[in-house]
Design an enzyme around this catalytic site. Structure first.
Site, short mmCIF file in Angstrom:
data_model
loop_
_atom_site.label_atom_id
_atom_site.label_comp_id
_atom_site.label_asym_id
_atom_site.label_seq_id
_atom_site.Cartn_x
_atom_site.Cartn_y
_atom_site.Cartn_z
CG LEU A 89 41.10 45.00 -17.15
CD1 LEU A 89 42.19 44.02 -17.57
CD2 LEU A 89 40.77 44.84 -15.67
N GLY A 129 34.93 41.13 -24.10
CA GLY A 129 35.74 41.55 -25.23
C GLY A 129 36.94 42.36 -24.78
N GLY A 130 38.11 42.09 -25.37
CA GLY A 130 39.30 42.86 -25.01
C GLY A 130 39.60 42.79 -23.54
CG ASP A 131 40.56 46.44 -21.58
OD1 ASP A 131 39.62 46.56 -22.40
OD2 ASP A 131 41.16 47.41 -21.11
CD GLU A 132 34.88 46.83 -22.98
OE1 GLU A 132 34.15 46.08 -23.66
OE2 GLU A 132 34.92 48.06 -23.15
#
Length: 211
Positions: A89, A129-132
């Protein structure tokens, strides 16, 4: 037909004590079978939860890598095309910094809704993970996968995230996608790493285009 009938046990051939013992044993066996079924159901539920991301209704990275390895094996066996889309993102940190993590979590869920809605039931979505995020496109060639990635980017680019303050300007979320076709890569890790590199190139190109 009860258990004793199924086993061919004729209680009339036994005395009262033996008949009681047979009935008690049959009830115990039935209870154990029911308990086994209940435990299997609970185990299936626990395994399903272990595969899911803690925030979004998609696979977590561990489960995604396992499914990717399974799809690689199927593609190798049947000679079917397989592609991986790696999504990162844009401006997500700005959402968290300006509006807080609750707004960021809501944005991630919106992205997941888009991904799940825009792919086929046979495709696989995971949060890496995170925004992935990752999307496994089964039985899809590179041209079709790139077209699907462009469609996903267009929809995510249209997401506008706002905070509690109505006067604060919203953040226009975006996404960069890397698309890789499986061409014999022996592991899920390698395919993901190549897709990650392709995503980074796409993100760099997007930033250069905005300058």
């Amino acid at each position: 037909m009860d258990l004793l009938d199924a086993l061919g046990v004729d209680l009339s051939d036994h005395d009262v004590a033996a008949r009681a013992a047979f009935r008690a044993l049959a009830e115990e066996v039935i209870w154990l079978r029911e308990e086994e079924a209940r435990l299997r159901h609970r185990l299936d539920a626990v395994e399903a939860l272990a595969d899911r991301d803690s925030l979004c209704p998609v696979f977590n990275r561990r489960a995604f890598e396992r499914e990717l390895m399974r799809e690689i094996a199927l593609a190798a066996r049947h000679g079917a095309p397989l592609c991986l889309v790696y999504i990162d993102l844009d401006r997500f940190k700005e959402v968290n910094d300006r509006f807080g993590h609750a707004a960021g979590d809501a944005a991630l869920k919106q992205v997941c809704d888009i991904l799940v809605a825009q792919v086929r039931q046979t495709d696989i979505v995971g949060r890496l993970g995170g925004d992935e995020f990752g999307v496994i496109l089964t039985h899809a060639g590179l041209a079709d996968a790139r077209q699907k990635a462009d469609s996903l980017v267009e929809r995510i680019d249209g997401l506008s995230v706002s905070g509690a303050d109505p006067d604060a300007a919203p953040v226009q979320l975006g996404a960069s996608c890397g698309v890789i076709e499986w061409t014999g890569q022996p592991s899920a890790d390698l395919l993901i790493a190549e897709a990650d590199e392709a995503m980074f190139r796409a993100k760099t190109a997007r930033k250069s285009a905005r300058v």
